[in-house]
Design an enzyme around this catalytic site. Structure first.
Site, PDB file in Angstrom:
ATOM      1  N   LYS A 198      36.512   6.500  46.217  1.00  0.00           N
ATOM      2  CA  LYS A 198      37.077   7.801  46.184  1.00  0.00           C
ATOM      3  C   LYS A 198      36.472   8.707  45.035  1.00  0.00           C
ATOM      4  O   LYS A 198      36.854   8.380  44.142  1.00  0.00           O
ATOM      5  CB  LYS A 198      38.631   7.716  46.211  1.00  0.00           C
ATOM      6  CG  LYS A 198      39.171   9.120  46.679  1.00  0.00           C
ATOM      7  CD  LYS A 198      40.461   9.351  46.138  1.00  0.00           C
ATOM      8  CE  LYS A 198      40.640   9.941  44.828  1.00  0.00           C
ATOM      9  NZ  LYS A 198      40.405  11.492  44.784  1.00  0.00           N
ATOM     10  N   GLU A 272      39.528   2.548  32.763  1.00  0.00           N
ATOM     11  CA  GLU A 272      38.704   3.160  31.710  1.00  0.00           C
ATOM     12  C   GLU A 272      39.428   4.412  31.640  1.00  0.00           C
ATOM     13  O   GLU A 272      39.168   5.251  32.568  1.00  0.00           O
ATOM     14  CB  GLU A 272      37.469   3.187  32.114  1.00  0.00           C
ATOM     15  CG  GLU A 272      36.411   3.667  30.856  1.00  0.00           C
ATOM     16  CD  GLU A 272      36.272   5.032  30.834  1.00  0.00           C
ATOM     17  OE1 GLU A 272      37.037   5.715  30.078  1.00  0.00           O
ATOM     18  OE2 GLU A 272      35.351   5.624  31.341  1.00  0.00           O
ATOM     19  N   CYS A 306      35.549  11.403  28.163  1.00  0.00           N
ATOM     20  CA  CYS A 306      36.645  10.709  27.556  1.00  0.00           C
ATOM     21  C   CYS A 306      36.538  10.009  26.339  1.00  0.00           C
ATOM     22  O   CYS A 306      37.507   9.740  25.676  1.00  0.00           O
ATOM     23  CB  CYS A 306      37.033   9.401  28.737  1.00  0.00           C
ATOM     24  SG  CYS A 306      35.389   8.588  29.093  1.00  0.00           S
ATOM     25  N   GLU A 403      44.712  14.376  24.436  1.00  0.00           N
ATOM     26  CA  GLU A 403      43.535  14.440  24.703  1.00  0.00           C
ATOM     27  C   GLU A 403      43.337  15.949  25.223  1.00  0.00           C
ATOM     28  O   GLU A 403      44.106  16.071  26.364  1.00  0.00           O
ATOM     29  CB  GLU A 403      42.976  13.404  25.655  1.00  0.00           C
ATOM     30  CG  GLU A 403      41.536  13.340  26.295  1.00  0.00           C
ATOM     31  CD  GLU A 403      41.251  12.402  27.241  1.00  0.00           C
ATOM     32  OE1 GLU A 403      40.019  11.705  26.966  1.00  0.00           O
ATOM     33  OE2 GLU A 403      42.167  11.884  27.932  1.00  0.00           O
TER      34      GLU A 403
END
Length: 492
Positions: A198, A272, A306, A403
């Site tokens: 996906k 992750e 990331c 973040e």
């Protein structure tokens, strides 16, 4: 030259600085985007069972690029069943035969790299020079690399005759759409698994073009299935009882939800997730080289990475010198049309992500951090955010903990190596870090104390298919890339 021409040239020189860049746009004509795309199930493009569709837009212009079929629960079931049917024959093939398909895919990606680079820039918003020079070469390299492993699994260090798991359900993010696809699909196919993937709802196009590459390479039907959709599509895929392996790259919040979903099942999982990487600059570091690494660490892909070096830890004695040099460098970055080959900073991927960045930056100012951005004219349409630097930041500031996933750098100082390590590790994340110093012994000493999955020395954001990637703490678990990336798709 006539008097009139001379005056025009002089006036033009006054209006623009010497050696100004002329626009150098990459042609959009190299990619043909269809008005609509279906789901890719069992080797064919099909409509969603309930007929739902959504639109994908270009972040730099907000123009609609195409209409995409939206997969639901029935479509997930159909795709998983197709992958299960294909698994028997695919996993029974000798590794050397599976390798041939991966080599073909890699070569086709190279042949179509210009087309795919333009497509990725249109759908994602990142500069063409990044998709052209970083993303696409790495995508092909991952397929080449894992093609080489396909017939050598007995020698990978996981025991004799390691077996594939079955059907892999894979959910990828929007920041590196095609590269994350390669990280997931290449090792899965090399080890004999079949795939239902996906893509992110804001960047589905390159995955659908990859589906066409699979057909072009003659990949057997059902081995790879692509299901565009929203979060509910990913949740249905993760929860499907006939999925044996779940691989997810994305936010920590969603990763935690997936971990809860698969708890108590026999599904193998790799996650992750987010990061808040520390980039540590010691007083003996080469300043100019470090500045380039800092810029690459946080402003590559608009900071939507990331493992971005979003926390700069600089030794107190060189802080002023380094910040002066960094501000001069940021003033030279070019923001604008991502299809222009001169562009350094492209568009933010979506209105939603732009809103999140804006909110966190405003919170940083409200908490007392000092904000600085170079003079920067933002385009009138699309989603844009100027490269931003925060000083007077403490470890208590939200912008030093959360973040942001945007072109925003928080600067903190330290006096001793032990203080640098303590500040770097003072995070719920543990994905990446950078160390800048001329002393090899210091690099090794500091690296051994950092809780980060990937540590760069005197560079940043360097990737290679032979090297494993992954994190600690809330940055997830498991490794992708390298020999380590095979284990997640094998029963060992």
């Amino acid at each position: 030259m006539t008097t009139e021409n001379t005056e025009n040239a002089q006036n033009a020189e006054k209006r623009s600085p010497a050696f100004a860049y002329a626009p150098a746009p990459e042609s959009r004509s190299v990619v043909d985007i269809a008005p609509s795309y279906g789901l890719f199930v069992d080797g064919e493009f099909v409509e969603a069972a309930d007929g739902k569709v959504f639109k994908t837009v270009s972040p730099s212009t907000e123009e609609v690029l195409s209409e995409i079929a939206q997969a639901g629960g029935a479509d997930v079931d159909r795709a998983v069943k197709a992958a299960r049917r294909a698994f028997g024959k695919w996993s029974a093939l000798p590794g050397s035969e599976r390798a041939k398909y991966l080599f073909r895919i890699a070569r086709i990606i190279q042949e179509r790299s210009r087309e795919l680079a333009v497509l990725e820039t249109l759908d994602n918003g990142k500069p063409i020079k990044e998709t052209r020079d970083a993303d696409l070469p790495l995508v092909a390299a991952h397929f080449f690399y894992y093609a080489g492993w396909a017939d050598k699994l007995d020698h990978a260090g996981f025991g004799a005759n390691p077996r594939p798991l079955g059907v892999a359900g894979q959910v990828i993010p929007w920041n590196f759409p095609l590269l994350m696809l390669a990280w997931k699909i290449a090792p899965a196919l090399a080890t004999g698994n079949t795939v239902v993937l996906k893509p992110a709802e804001t960047t589905p196009l390159s995955a659908l073009f990859f589906a066409d590459i699979c057909r072009q390479a003659g990949l057997p039907k059902g081995v790879v299935n692509i299901l565009p959709g929203y979060g509910d599509t990913g949740a249905a895929l993760v929860e499907h009882p006939d999925v044996n392996k779940v691989a997810f790259t994305g936010s920590t919040a969603v990763g935690k939800a997936i971990a809860r979903q698969v708890a108590g099942t026999r599904k193998k999982v790799t996650l992750e997730l987010g990061g808040k990487g520390a980039n540590i600059v010691f007083d003996d570091a080469p300043i100019d080289q470090a500045v380039e690494g800092i810029v690459s660490g946080i402003f590559f892909n608009q900071g939507q990475v990331c493992c971005a070096g979003s926390r700069l830890l600089v030794q107190e004695s060189i802080q002023d010198e380094l910040l002066d040099s960094l501000k001069r460098r940021l003033s030279t970055l070019r923001l604008g049309d991502p299809l222009d080959k001169n562009t350094d900073i492209g568009a933010i991927n979506s209105a939603e992500q732009l809103s999140r960045i804006t909110t966190l930056v405003e919170q940083g100012e409200a908490e007392g951090a000092e904000r600085w951005s170079p003079a920067c004219e933002l385009p009138s349409s699309g989603y844009w955010f100027a490269p931003t630097l925060f000083t007077n930041v403490t470890q208590a500031h939200t912008i030093a903990r959360d973040e942001i996933f945007g072109p925003v750098l928080s600067v903190l100082s330290f006096r001793t190596p032990d203080e640098a390590v303590a500040k770097a590790n003072n995070s719920q994340y543990g994905l990446s870090a950078g160390i800048w110093t001329e002393k090899g012994s210091r690099i090794l000493a500091v690296a051994n104390k950092l809780r980060a999955g990937v540590i760069w020395s005197n560079t940043f954001n360097k990737f290679d298919p032979t090297s494993p990637f992954g994190g600690y703490k809330e940055s997830g678990f498991g490794r992708e890339g390298g020999r380590h990336g095979l284990e997640a798709y094998l029963d060992v």
